[in-house]
Design a protein around this motif. Sequence first.
Motif, PDB file in Angstrom:
ATOM      1  N   VAL A   1       0.845  -1.198   0.000  1.00  0.00           N
ATOM      2  CA  VAL A   1       0.000   0.000   0.000  1.00  0.00           C
ATOM      3  C   VAL A   1       0.881   1.249   0.000  1.00  0.00           C
ATOM      4  CG1 VAL A   1      -1.622   1.360   1.380  1.00  0.00           C
ATOM      5  CG2 VAL A   1      -1.996  -1.086   1.087  1.00  0.00           C
ATOM      6  N   GLU A   2       1.948   1.205   0.770  1.00  0.00           N
ATOM      7  CA  GLU A   2       2.805   2.387   0.894  1.00  0.00           C
ATOM      8  C   GLU A   2       3.465   2.761  -0.427  1.00  0.00           C
ATOM      9  OE1 GLU A   2       4.375   3.672   4.675  1.00  0.00           O
ATOM     10  OE2 GLU A   2       6.307   2.930   3.941  1.00  0.00           O
TER      11      GLU A   2
ATOM     12  N   VAL B   1      -7.508  -6.492  -3.031  1.00  0.00           N
ATOM     13  CA  VAL B   1      -6.538  -6.688  -1.948  1.00  0.00           C
ATOM     14  C   VAL B   1      -5.981  -5.345  -1.482  1.00  0.00           C
ATOM     15  CG1 VAL B   1      -4.195  -7.522  -1.490  1.00  0.00           C
ATOM     16  CG2 VAL B   1      -5.871  -9.058  -2.497  1.00  0.00           C
ATOM     17  N   LEU B   2      -5.567  -4.507  -2.425  1.00  0.00           N
ATOM     18  CA  LEU B   2      -4.990  -3.210  -2.062  1.00  0.00           C
ATOM     19  C   LEU B   2      -6.029  -2.296  -1.408  1.00  0.00           C
ATOM     20  CD1 LEU B   2      -2.636  -2.414  -5.066  1.00  0.00           C
ATOM     21  CD2 LEU B   2      -1.969  -2.890  -2.714  1.00  0.00           C
ATOM     22  N   THR B   3      -7.227  -2.282  -1.972  1.00  0.00           N
ATOM     23  CA  THR B   3      -8.287  -1.424  -1.439  1.00  0.00           C
ATOM     24  C   THR B   3      -8.611  -1.782   0.006  1.00  0.00           C
ATOM     25  OG1 THR B   3      -9.257  -1.212  -3.645  1.00  0.00           O
ATOM     26  CG2 THR B   3     -10.652  -0.614  -1.790  1.00  0.00           C
ATOM     27  N   ASN B   4      -8.767  -3.070   0.256  1.00  0.00           N
ATOM     28  CA  ASN B   4      -9.136  -3.508   1.598  1.00  0.00           C
ATOM     29  C   ASN B   4      -7.987  -3.412   2.595  1.00  0.00           C
ATOM     30  OD1 ASN B   4     -11.793  -4.044   0.897  1.00  0.00           O
ATOM     31  ND2 ASN B   4     -11.364  -6.145   0.319  1.00  0.00           N
TER      32      ASN B   4
ATOM     33  N   ALA C   1       3.758   2.634   9.422  1.00  0.00           N
ATOM     34  CA  ALA C   1       3.360   3.307   8.182  1.00  0.00           C
ATOM     35  C   ALA C   1       3.830   4.753   8.144  1.00  0.00           C
ATOM     36  CB  ALA C   1       1.840   3.266   8.031  1.00  0.00           C
ATOM     37  N   ARG C   2       4.221   5.211   6.963  1.00  0.00           N
ATOM     38  CA  ARG C   2       4.573   6.625   6.795  1.00  0.00           C
ATOM     39  C   ARG C   2       3.345   7.503   7.070  1.00  0.00           C
ATOM     40  NH1 ARG C   2       9.311   7.647   3.659  1.00  0.00           N
ATOM     41  NH2 ARG C   2      10.213   5.764   2.771  1.00  0.00           N
TER      42      ARG C   2
END
Length: 786
Positions: free
Chosen positions: A369-370, A499-502, A513-514
């Motif tokens: 995601v990042e 996958v990315l959305t959830n 996380a940044r």
Amino acid sequence: MVVVEGWLLDADYITENGKAVIRLWCKDEKGIFVAYDRSFQPYFYAIKEEGVTAEDIMNLKIQKRKEVISPERVEETTAKNLGREVEVFKIYAKHPQHVPKLREAVGELLEVREADIPFAYRYLIDKDLACMDGITIECVERTGSFRSYEVKNVKRNPKDDFPELKILAFDCEMLSAVGMPDPEKDPIIVISVKSGDFEDIINGDDEREVLKRFVKAVKDIDPDVIVGYNQDSFDWPYIKKRAEKLSVRLDIGRDRSELAMRGGRPKIAGRLNVDLYDIAMRSIDVKIKKLENVAEFLGTKVELADIEAKDIYKHWTRGDREAVLRYARQDVLNTYFIAEELLPMHYELSRMIRIPLDDVTRCGRGKQVEWLLMSEAYKLGELAPNPREAGEKYEGAFVLEPARGLHENVICLDFASMYPSIMISFNISPDTLVIGKCDDCNVAPEVGHKFRREPDGFFKRILRMLIEKRREIKKIMKKLDRESNEYRLLDIKQATLKVLTNSFYGYTGWSLARWYCRECAEATTAWGRHFIKKSAQIAKELGLEVLYGDTDSIFVKKSGLNLEELKKEVRKLIGKLREEMPILIEIDEYYSAIFFVEKKRYAGLTADGRIVVKGLEVRRGDWCELAKRVQKNVIEIILKDRDPEKAVNYVRKVIEEIKSGKVPIEDYIIYKGLTRKPSKYESMQAHVKAAMKAAKKGIVYTIGSKVGFVVLKGTGNIGDRAFPSDLIEDFDGDSIVDVDGNRYKLDKDYYIDNQVIPVVMRILERFGYSESQIKGREQKTLDAFW
């Protein structure tokens, strides 16, 4: 000047005359080519503060060995910091390796940003390029044996499909008399290779020749992707060590460079090295991640061998080498077929988050995601925050207490993409968070965090883009043949987008996380709890019984209704919920029978005959195969036969089989992984003690190895009585015999009381049974089950 088009597979850099040169490894219909871009410079940002000038930064000098490091140049510009425009210095370095020292020096004056982005990935972000996608290059052709170009201009050329990649799978077998092989002394006897229709089981007693033939095979096949199973931690380091001892050059890079280890990971220039074990650890729902277990889970398992790994030495030295070669071929085929199954989604992930395939497969969801956020942030002129070290905990989802007993005709309602929908509906994003008074904000229930309604936040824009892309893809898929290649490719794309959305909500609460934002995570779950409670209330008002609710789903039934009648009532509920909430609600599953054990733990038999188990599976390494099988069978008996008493009788039968010696030794073995050297453990767990006992007999387990052990009768704790399974030569149903001929009693009471009983009690106690009743003969009436 010429224009070439192809697929971008990988990006790295080399140093020429003290300057970093980007290399783009590409593929077209003619094959592989490499393009060199000398125009890109490493840089990072620092947020301006009063009293610090560009000249102050330019005057920084850092002594490093024989060179003095200083900035190449400094530009003054503007950027966004969580949506607010700020003035920044853009600081250029002469070489990527200078950045860490410059970051440290500038960091003493100002807040530094984006100084930790790898140089090649910075290039991909800035040039809007993506690995596994198309690329168009205006360039000048170079002379030489390998096709290469000097880049003048480059741009992304989006493609719908994936490049045709040549995959090579390999696996090694070593000759070790006992235990894990030692690269200091144990030779490699087999390296099995598969690529497409080509197979070769390279083997022999001349290890140097085996290694040279393997290197030649890699060069001849010229793969784009090399895959193995745990090769990053085991096979490659082992091969490298043996090659060094035997003076064999591992010059398998496409530029004829040797295999390199960077940050503990193998790197092969121009080839993508993918460890399938990394993928399995993150995405395959199997307790013991052995190669054959993962292959079986994916439905690709090949069975050719009639020996196990521990038998290789015996068969090889006795002359039965065909058995070893069958074993080696089985391993490489399983590896290759796993790759065919798992890689396509990671091709798409690579394209979406831009970075090369091998790094994508090593990333967890948070990092994936990042990287997506990093590229989107650049497009918006948004500075990426620095990585965090830790975060605070926050309250999670609301869970309704599950109803006891066995239930028939139940429907599960799913709040599709609940958390992404909440984040979009209420504009939840780090840059829309308001601390203090706000006249036009969405206010989260319970926690009170406020988020501006306008303009759209950073996260909302990206989530909406991902959801819209997925919606468009699914719309196209409805018109396609499910068996077509186009449908398959689109299905991979939509699954990757999902996958990315959830993963976005989890990312905001990920402490490293940044863009970590506790308030975002808290607000999202608060709205989620609010909607689950409201849904349960509306369902009850419509006469439905809510059996259980958790995070983004509720289970409902209505006494006296069959499934078809219940469907009609549930459709009314869905209509009402859609009027009340900004979230899509769908029927997830129909259950003809289901039981709930506790929060997040249930098992159900679907209307089409599948058994769905959540949270009850015995997966941890401190359960033996016997415990897993017994629990699975108990679940099946209760759901299919609707007869808990029958399940109890089955457990009693298993206990009798244990006592009478009818259970094989394999079912008693408990496996657990070593995460460090045995000597480095502060707490001597059972598997650690077993590993130390095995070491005394010459069997050495490396970090990452699975240690198998059984529990013997005797004094002391479980660790004192843990016996390594690799030392077992024979078992008569009651006692084991070790490699030295010593006989030990198996602690059957331990397996009954601490393995079988605990895993079935989790289920059977919900039906009114006690441990003594399961072990005894006391009967219950069926009235107790409903």
